[in-house]
Scaffold this active site. Structure first.
Site, short mmCIF file in Angstrom:
data_model
loop_
_atom_site.label_atom_id
_atom_site.label_comp_id
_atom_site.label_asym_id
_atom_site.label_seq_id
_atom_site.Cartn_x
_atom_site.Cartn_y
_atom_site.Cartn_z
CG ASP A 13 -5.56 -6.32 22.39
OD1 ASP A 13 -5.02 -6.46 23.48
OD2 ASP A 13 -5.15 -5.54 21.50
CE LYS A 16 -3.73 -13.56 24.25
NZ LYS A 16 -4.20 -12.43 23.44
N GLY A 40 -2.01 -7.12 28.37
CA GLY A 40 -2.99 -6.58 29.30
C GLY A 40 -4.16 -7.53 29.30
CG HIS A 41 -3.95 -11.26 29.71
ND1 HIS A 41 -3.14 -12.35 29.88
CD2 HIS A 41 -3.78 -10.89 28.41
CE1 HIS A 41 -2.52 -12.63 28.73
NE2 HIS A 41 -2.90 -11.75 27.84
CD GLN A 223 2.25 -9.93 23.75
OE1 GLN A 223 2.96 -10.90 23.83
NE2 GLN A 223 2.05 -9.12 24.75
P1 IMP Z 1 5.85 -4.55 21.86
O1 IMP Z 1 5.40 -5.93 22.21
O2 IMP Z 1 5.60 -3.54 22.95
O3 IMP Z 1 7.27 -4.53 21.36
O4 IMP Z 1 4.97 -4.04 20.61
C1 IMP Z 1 5.07 -4.65 19.33
C2 IMP Z 1 3.71 -4.75 18.67
O5 IMP Z 1 2.90 -5.67 19.39
C3 IMP Z 1 2.93 -3.45 18.64
O6 IMP Z 1 2.14 -3.43 17.46
C4 IMP Z 1 2.03 -3.55 19.85
O7 IMP Z 1 0.88 -2.74 19.73
C5 IMP Z 1 1.69 -5.01 19.79
N1 IMP Z 1 1.31 -5.59 21.10
C6 IMP Z 1 2.13 -5.89 22.12
N2 IMP Z 1 1.44 -6.41 23.14
C7 IMP Z 1 0.15 -6.45 22.75
C8 IMP Z 1 -1.05 -6.93 23.37
O8 IMP Z 1 -1.07 -7.44 24.50
N3 IMP Z 1 -2.18 -6.81 22.62
C9 IMP Z 1 -2.18 -6.28 21.36
N4 IMP Z 1 -1.08 -5.84 20.76
C10 IMP Z 1 0.07 -5.92 21.44
#
Ligand code: IMP
Length: 427
Positions: A13, A16, A40-41, A223
């Site tokens: 977040d 990017k 989520g971009h 991420q």
């Molecule tokens: P997952 O990727 O859904 O398995 O989540 C694993 C961890 O990564 C969790 O703490 C999510 O909140 C975090 N996470 C996954 N995608 C994002 C993102 O795009 N931005 C911020 N945190 C993310």
């Protein structure tokens, strides 16, 4: 400079999407190399806000090729909706390419993610519940299904039936949940595949040919560094490799082809999901940042945890991704504060910690050591050049450069493309 990787230098977040969109103007191709629709971009073009989860942020320039690389886990239903969403908004998507080697994220992955998080209770990871972990687990366990499998429907159905037999047993016997119908999943996957078939190709070949031809390729990380499965705050991580090295594996390009790594960092720190966060502000200032920065997840809508900038983390990101240039976002969000704090190291017991620790128990014992600088006025969002930044904001940026030993190339002071101040002519 033909191949640039854009990575998140914190917990995701960082903005990017905005930086990719800005740099995409001068690029020929934008590539997603890992993650899935957990990302989520947000991109704002001429006052209109778009949210993307799978399709690269370069899609708003019709002439750029946008690639979903082999390292992405692809939820076909989400891709289908995202294509509809973009077409509805008049955004052209004919320049999309989808890797034939990308793994499919299927409905049972989503369900398994949900029930697994429920089962873990207070030990949950706090995932986005989009099925990312289970899809990557299947890939590593060599029972995943890939986009290329859909080219041969009978064989796809056979592989799906074998995978589903095991998943249904787990869902029914371990979790007491209903299983899935193979036929239903296959029909839906075949329907979306028929739609995206013209885009499906060997994307590693396409990307390498573009680099050979001297084209500019941007690799758009999703991420952030601390969510990397190897180098992040394990187990509170995602299941892929957001760091720059992930671009090589997830796009099928050799490390020798990458020219530059740009690290995107917010001027404060946020985190969604669970796990230790040394500079977290559980007070009014944290709430003020959350409100002013609208810090709610693009994918899940969850409030993000907010805290001061942590340069131990950014230094770690610089090291693990070989970041050569930083893009600082959201400098405008902190505007209006009297004083702004920056964490430059941690105190643990009687010692000082300057490198980000592996152990979360150790991290939980780390107290931030802050340097305090003067704040800056609220209205940075109308500035058009770096030189117009107030002295105090410049001092803040100098502190970042000093403590990370890395140059800042871009500063973002608002959501629009135009609210981006470039400090280097290399972009
Ligand atoms: P997952 O990727 O859904 O398995 O989540 C694993 C961890 O990564 C969790 O703490 C999510 O909140 C975090 N996470 C996954 N995608 C994002 C993102 O795009 N931005 C911020 N945190 C993310």
């Amino acid at each position: 400079m033909s191949a640039t990787v854009i990575v998140g230098a914190q917990w995701g977040d960082e903005g990017k999407g905005k930086i990719t969109d800005y740099l995409a103007e001068k690029a020929d191709m934008v590539v997603r190399y890992q993650g899935g629709n957990n990302a989520g971009h947000t991109v704002v073009v001429k006052g209109h806000e778009y949210k993307l989860h799978l399709i690269p942020s370069g899609i708003f320039y019709p002439e750029k090729v946008c690639v979903i690389g082999n390292g992405v886990v692809l939820d076909l239903e989400v891709l289908d909706h995202e294509l509809d969403y973009l077409l509805d908004q008049g955004v052209k998507t004919f320049n999309l390419k989808v890797s034939d080697r990308a793994h499919l994220l299927l409905p049972y992955h989503r369900r398994l993610d949900e029930v697994d998080e429920e089962r873990k209770g207070k030990n949950r990871i706090g995932t986005t519940r989009r099925g990312i972990g289970p899809a990557y687990a299947d890939k590593a366990a060599r029972v995943g299904l890939r986009v290329c499998d859909l080219a041969d429907p009978p064989s796809f159905r056979e592989k799906l039936a074998a995978a589903l037999a095991e998943k249904n047993r787990i869902l029914e016997r371990v979790y007491g949940q209903p299983g899935f119908e193979a036929d239903e999943i296959a029909r839906e996957a075949e329907r979306v595949y028929a739609r995206i078939r013209p885009f499906v190709t060997d994307t590693s070949l396409v990307i390498n040919q573009a680099i050979d031809a001297g084209q500019k390729v941007l690799f758009e990380g999703a991420q952030g560094t601390l969510l990397d499965i190897d180098l992040g705050t394990y187990p509170y991580v995602t299941s892929s490799h957001p760091i720059a090295g992930g671009a090589c594996i997830g796009a099928g390009v050799g490390p020798t082809r990458i020219d530059r790594v740009v690290g995107v960092m917010k001027s404060y720190t946020t985190r969604v999901g669970d796990g230790p966060f040394p500079t977290e502000l559980s007070d009014d200032t944290g709430e003020w940042i959350r409100r002013r920065g609208a810090e709610y997840g693009t994918t899940t809508g969850r409030p993000r945890r907010c805290g001061w900038l942590d340069l131990v983390i950014v230094r770690y990101a610089v090291r693990t991704s070989g970041i050569g240039l930083l893009a600082v976002t959201r400098l405008d969000t902190l505007g209006g504060l009297d004083k702004v704090k920056v964490c430059t190291a941690y105190r643990r017991g009687n010692g000082t910690v300057t490198e980000f620790p592996a152990s979360l128990d150790e991290l939980a014992e780390c107290e931030p050591i802050y340097e305090e600088v003067d704040g800056w006025p609220e209205d940075l969002d109308r500035l058009t050049s770096f030189e117009q930044l107030p002295q105090s904001a410049r001092r803040y940026l100098s502190l970042v450069e000093d403590k990370t030993r890395t140059k800042i190339g871009l500063v973002s002071v608002g959501r629009e493309r135009t609210q981006t101040l470039a400090l280097t002519t290399t972009f």
